[in-house]
Design an enzyme around this catalytic site. Structure first.
Site, PDB file in Angstrom:
ATOM      1  N   ALA A 133      10.462 -40.585  42.677  1.00 18.89           N
ATOM      2  CA  ALA A 133      11.803 -40.447  42.099  1.00 18.89           C
ATOM      3  C   ALA A 133      12.349 -39.026  42.266  1.00 18.89           C
ATOM      4  O   ALA A 133      13.505 -38.839  42.647  1.00 18.89           O
ATOM      5  CB  ALA A 133      11.772 -40.829  40.624  1.00 18.89           C
ATOM      6  N   LYS A 162       3.782 -30.688  36.347  1.00 12.37           N
ATOM      7  CA  LYS A 162       3.211 -30.054  35.156  1.00 12.37           C
ATOM      8  C   LYS A 162       1.699 -29.834  35.243  1.00 12.37           C
ATOM      9  O   LYS A 162       1.158 -29.016  34.505  1.00 12.37           O
ATOM     10  CB  LYS A 162       3.483 -30.932  33.930  1.00 12.37           C
ATOM     11  CG  LYS A 162       4.935 -31.007  33.527  1.00 12.37           C
ATOM     12  CD  LYS A 162       5.129 -31.822  32.267  1.00 12.37           C
ATOM     13  CE  LYS A 162       4.951 -33.295  32.511  1.00 12.37           C
ATOM     14  NZ  LYS A 162       6.013 -33.949  33.294  1.00 12.37           N
ATOM     15  N   LYS A 165       4.188 -29.179  28.460  1.00 12.60           N
ATOM     16  CA  LYS A 165       5.403 -28.365  28.499  1.00 12.60           C
ATOM     17  C   LYS A 165       5.275 -27.143  27.587  1.00 12.60           C
ATOM     18  O   LYS A 165       5.751 -26.050  27.924  1.00 12.60           O
ATOM     19  CB  LYS A 165       6.605 -29.215  28.112  1.00 12.60           C
ATOM     20  CG  LYS A 165       6.891 -30.289  29.178  1.00 12.60           C
ATOM     21  CD  LYS A 165       7.834 -31.364  28.680  1.00 12.60           C
ATOM     22  CE  LYS A 165       8.098 -32.405  29.770  1.00 12.60           C
ATOM     23  NZ  LYS A 165       8.757 -33.620  29.222  1.00 12.60           N
ATOM     24  N   ASP A 182       2.209 -35.097  27.186  1.00 15.36           N
ATOM     25  CA  ASP A 182       3.289 -34.599  28.053  1.00 15.36           C
ATOM     26  C   ASP A 182       4.005 -33.409  27.391  1.00 15.36           C
ATOM     27  O   ASP A 182       4.236 -32.378  28.028  1.00 15.36           O
ATOM     28  CB  ASP A 182       4.282 -35.739  28.314  1.00 15.36           C
ATOM     29  CG  ASP A 182       5.506 -35.276  29.081  1.00 15.36           C
ATOM     30  OD1 ASP A 182       5.387 -35.037  30.291  1.00 15.36           O
ATOM     31  OD2 ASP A 182       6.576 -35.127  28.453  1.00 15.36           O
ATOM     32  N   GLU A 196       6.912 -45.748  29.821  1.00 13.47           N
ATOM     33  CA  GLU A 196       6.150 -46.230  30.975  1.00 13.47           C
ATOM     34  C   GLU A 196       5.212 -47.368  30.560  1.00 13.47           C
ATOM     35  O   GLU A 196       4.919 -47.549  29.380  1.00 13.47           O
ATOM     36  CB  GLU A 196       5.326 -45.075  31.553  1.00 13.47           C
ATOM     37  CG  GLU A 196       6.186 -43.864  31.832  1.00 13.47           C
ATOM     38  CD  GLU A 196       5.735 -43.095  33.070  1.00 13.47           C
ATOM     39  OE1 GLU A 196       4.925 -43.624  33.850  1.00 13.47           O
ATOM     40  OE2 GLU A 196       6.222 -41.978  33.247  1.00 13.47           O
ATOM     41  N   GLU A 239      11.382 -24.545  37.017  1.00 15.14           N
ATOM     42  CA  GLU A 239      12.289 -24.968  35.945  1.00 15.14           C
ATOM     43  C   GLU A 239      12.167 -26.462  35.655  1.00 15.14           C
ATOM     44  O   GLU A 239      12.190 -26.885  34.492  1.00 15.14           O
ATOM     45  CB  GLU A 239      13.734 -24.643  36.350  1.00 15.14           C
ATOM     46  CG  GLU A 239      14.785 -25.043  35.348  1.00 15.14           C
ATOM     47  CD  GLU A 239      14.688 -24.258  34.055  1.00 15.14           C
ATOM     48  OE1 GLU A 239      14.946 -23.065  34.080  1.00 15.14           O
ATOM     49  OE2 GLU A 239      14.332 -24.851  33.022  1.00 15.14           O
ATOM     50  N   VAL A 289       9.679 -28.447  32.933  1.00 14.99           N
ATOM     51  CA  VAL A 289       9.901 -28.599  31.494  1.00 14.99           C
ATOM     52  C   VAL A 289      11.290 -29.150  31.232  1.00 14.99           C
ATOM     53  O   VAL A 289      12.296 -28.516  31.559  1.00 14.99           O
ATOM     54  CB  VAL A 289       9.761 -27.255  30.750  1.00 14.99           C
ATOM     55  CG1 VAL A 289      10.038 -27.440  29.262  1.00 14.99           C
ATOM     56  CG2 VAL A 289       8.371 -26.680  30.949  1.00 14.99           C
TER      57      VAL A 289
END
Lengths: 337, 337
Positions: A10, A125, A225, A221, A210, A149, A152
C-alpha cells in the site's frame, strides 16, 4: 533524483501514485526531477536506469500482483539487496512491511544503502524501534541523510514538526494517541456502548482493524512509535523492550460510561519522557485536544517556550503516508542544493 | 546576528527574555550569536552597537516603564524610524501594537527595514492584514527575508508548518479557532450555562479578555488572522475588508445548550478558502479536533495528499509568542548559512 523503492504494498504504491500526481509541480516549484529507477516486491523487481513509468508500476502490480511482470524491465530472482548493489540511485525508499522481531529485511536494506553513501527515507517502524542508534551512526558516518517521518502517525507530521517548526524550543515530553485502530474502537464503544469484542469485529469488517489485530490492540504498534519519538525528538537511546505496554482489550463499556459521567473519555495514550516510556489506557478530559474520535492520530509536544503544542492527522492510508515520504524527499532535495 | 527590537510591550519583553534564556544554546546548536543592538518604546530607545543586556532591558522597562531609562545607553526623543536609519543591524523585530486602521507605525518600520535590505520578523497583524502584497513585494525586490509566524495564533505554529512540514501538499483551505478570548468565553458559557455579558466580565477580571474586548469578541482579530493565512498559505491577495465577519456577542446560553443536546458545540470559526473568507459562530461536532476548551487556538489545513492536518497551541502569551519569533529568527539564520 533517482529513487529505489523497496517494497510495493500500500505505501509503495502510494509513493508511486504521489510521484505521478506531483511530478510536474515538483519540477516547477523546487527544480526537483524525480525518477524511479527500481522497484522491488516479493516477486522480483522492475529496473530501468532511464526511469520507470509510475502509472504502469501501479497498473502492473494491481493486475498481476507482481512487480516482476512490469513490461520489458521486469525481472525475477532478485532481492532488494541485489537491486541496491547493482542499480545506480540517489535515495532508497524503504517501505517493506514492519517486522518487530529483528527488523529485517528493512534493516539490511537501510544499512546497505547508507554504507553506500545513499540517502534513505523509510516508513518502516521495525528497524527504527529496534536499533535506532545503529542506524543513526551508520547515516552519520557515511554522510547519508536519513528521514522517517512516515514511520510515526502516517500523515500526522510530528518529527519534522518538532525538529524544524519548533526550532529553539526544548521538548521535554511527547504524549499522543498513536494508533488509529484503537482510537476507532474506543470511540465506537463510547458512542454506542458496545462491548470490545463486537466492536473489534465490526472494525475488522470495515477494514479498519487488521485480520490479526494483535499489534494494534495490544499497544505494540503505538509502543514502536513511542520508541521512535523518544529517540528522535527527545534524543534518548531506547528500544521497544524499554516501553511499558498495556493494550485496550480488557476495557469494558461499563468503565467507559463511568468515565463519561465524570466528563472523561478513555483513550490509549503513548507517553515518552525522560522518566517514562509507556503505552496504556488513560482518562482524557472532554474538551482536551486528545478527545478526538475515529481513526485520527494526535500528539502533544511539551516545550519550554511554546508550552504544549498539538498536531493531529490521519494515522494511516496509502496516499497520506506517501505524503510524509514525499515531504522527506523534498527536504533531502532542498538540503542538497 | 544583530537585532533591532521596535516595540517593548509584552511581546518585545518576551523576545528579550527568550534571548536571555537561549543565548548559549543557540550558539552551541546553530552557531547563532544573537545581539540586541537597539530597542525602542514610546519613551525613546536604548542603543548599543556592542549589544544591550537583555536582562537589564526587561528590568529597566519593568521598573521605570521606559526603555529610555536604560543605564548609559538610554536616549529620548527618537522614534523607531530614526533608530532604523541610524543603527547598524541585520534583522528588525517589529512588535509594536496592532493597528488595523492603517497598520502604522509598524508598516513604515517594516518597509524602512526592507528598503535597506534588512530581514524582518513581526508579530504585528496590522500591516499584514491591510497590505500584505505590498510588504511581500518590498521584501522580494530588496532580497529581504520576511517572517511572521507569531502574527497568527501565537505559539500555534501554522504558517511555517504549512510551508515546510507539509511541503509537497497543495493546501485548499484553512479553518480554525483563532481567538483564545472567544473560545474561553464560549467554553465557559457551555460548561456553566452562564450568559454572554457575565462571562465576558469574568474573563476581563481574569485578564483573559481585554478592557476593550471589541476586536476579540466581534471577530476582528480572528479576521485579521484569516487574511494573513489566506495570503500566506493559500497565496491569495486579500485584505481585511474582504472578510465576512460575525462575532460571538449575540450567542445565548440557550442556543449553546440546544446544540449540546444534539452533540454539538458552538465555536467562533474562521475559514479561508478560494471561495470563502469568513469568521462566524458555527456548530462543531463533539469529538472533532475543534472541540477544544479554554484559550487554545486550533487550525486545520485541508490538503490534497495528507488530508486534514490540525495544529493546536496557546494563542497568546508573552513567551509563547516570542517562541514563534525565535523560530523565525533561527530559520532566517539557517537560510543565510
Amino acid at each position: 533524483m533517482k529513487l529505489c523503492i523497496i517494497g510495493f504494498g500500500a505505501v509503495g504504491k502510494g509513493v508511486s501514485r504521489v510521484i505521478s500526481m506531483k511530478k510536474e509541480i515538483l519540477k516547477e516549484k523546487y527544480g526537483l526531477d524525480i525518477s524511479v529507477v527500481a522497484v522491488t516486491d516479493r516477486s522480483g523487481a522492475a529496473i530501468n536506469p532511464d526511469g520507470l513509468d509510475t502509472d504502469l508500476l501501479i497498473e502492473t502490480k494491481e493486475k498481476t500482483g507482481k512487480i516482476s511482470e512490469y513490461p520489458e524491465y521486469g525481472v525475477t530472482d532478485v532481492t532488494g539487496i541485489h537491486v541496491l548493489n547493482q542499480v545506480d540511485y540517489d535515495c532508497l525508499i524503504e517501505v517493506t512491511p514492519t517486522n518487530i522481531d529483528d527488523g529485517e529485511p528493512a534493516k539490511s536494506h537501510i544499512l546497505t544503502a547508507m554504507n553506500d553513501g545513499k540517502d534513505v527515507v523509510t516508513s518502516n517502524k521495525g528497524p527504527l524501534s529496534l536499533c535506532f542508534s545503529e542506524l543513526i551512526e551508520a547515516a552519520n558516518s557515511n554522510n547519508s541523510i536519513f528521514k522517517y517521518e512516515a514511520s510515526v502517525g502516517g500523515a500526522m507530521p510530528i518529527i519534522n514538526f518538532a525538529h524544524e517548526t519548533l526550532a529553539g524550543n526544548e521538548i521535554s515530553s511527547v504524549q499522543g494517541i498513536l494508533n488509529g485502530t484503537c482510537n476507532y474502537i474506543l470511540s465506537r464503544m463510547a458512542n454506542e456502548g458496545s462491548p470490545y469484542g463486537q466492536t473489534l469485529n465490526e472494525a475488522q469488517e470495515l477494514g479498519i482493524a487488521e485480520t490479526d489485530p494483535y499489534q494494534d490492540v495490544e499497544g505494540i504498534d503505538a509502543a514502536c512509535k513511542i520508541v521512535i519519538l523518544a529517540n528522535s525528538v527527545l534524543n534518548m537511546n531506547v528500544s521497544l523492550k524499554d516501553v511499558q505496554i498495556e493494550g485496550i482489550s480488557r476495557i469494558t463499556p461499563e468503565s467507559i460510561s463511568l468515565a463519561k459521567k465524570e466528563g472523561f473519555l478513555i483513550k490509549l495514550i503513548g507517553e515518552a519522557s525522560h522518566n517514562n516510556l509507556e503505552v496504556s489506557p488513560r482518562l482524557v478530559r472532554e474538551g482536551s485536544p486528545f478527545a478526538v474520535d475515529g481513526t485520527l492520530n494526535v500528539a502533544t509536544l511539551r516545550t519550554d517556550l511554546a508550552d504544549d503544542v498539538t498536531v493531529a492527522g490521519k494515522g494511516a492510508g496509502s496516499i497520506e503516508t506517501a505524503s510524509a515520504i514525499l515531504s522527506d524527499i523534498i527536504s533531502i532535495w532542498k538540503s542538497s542544493l
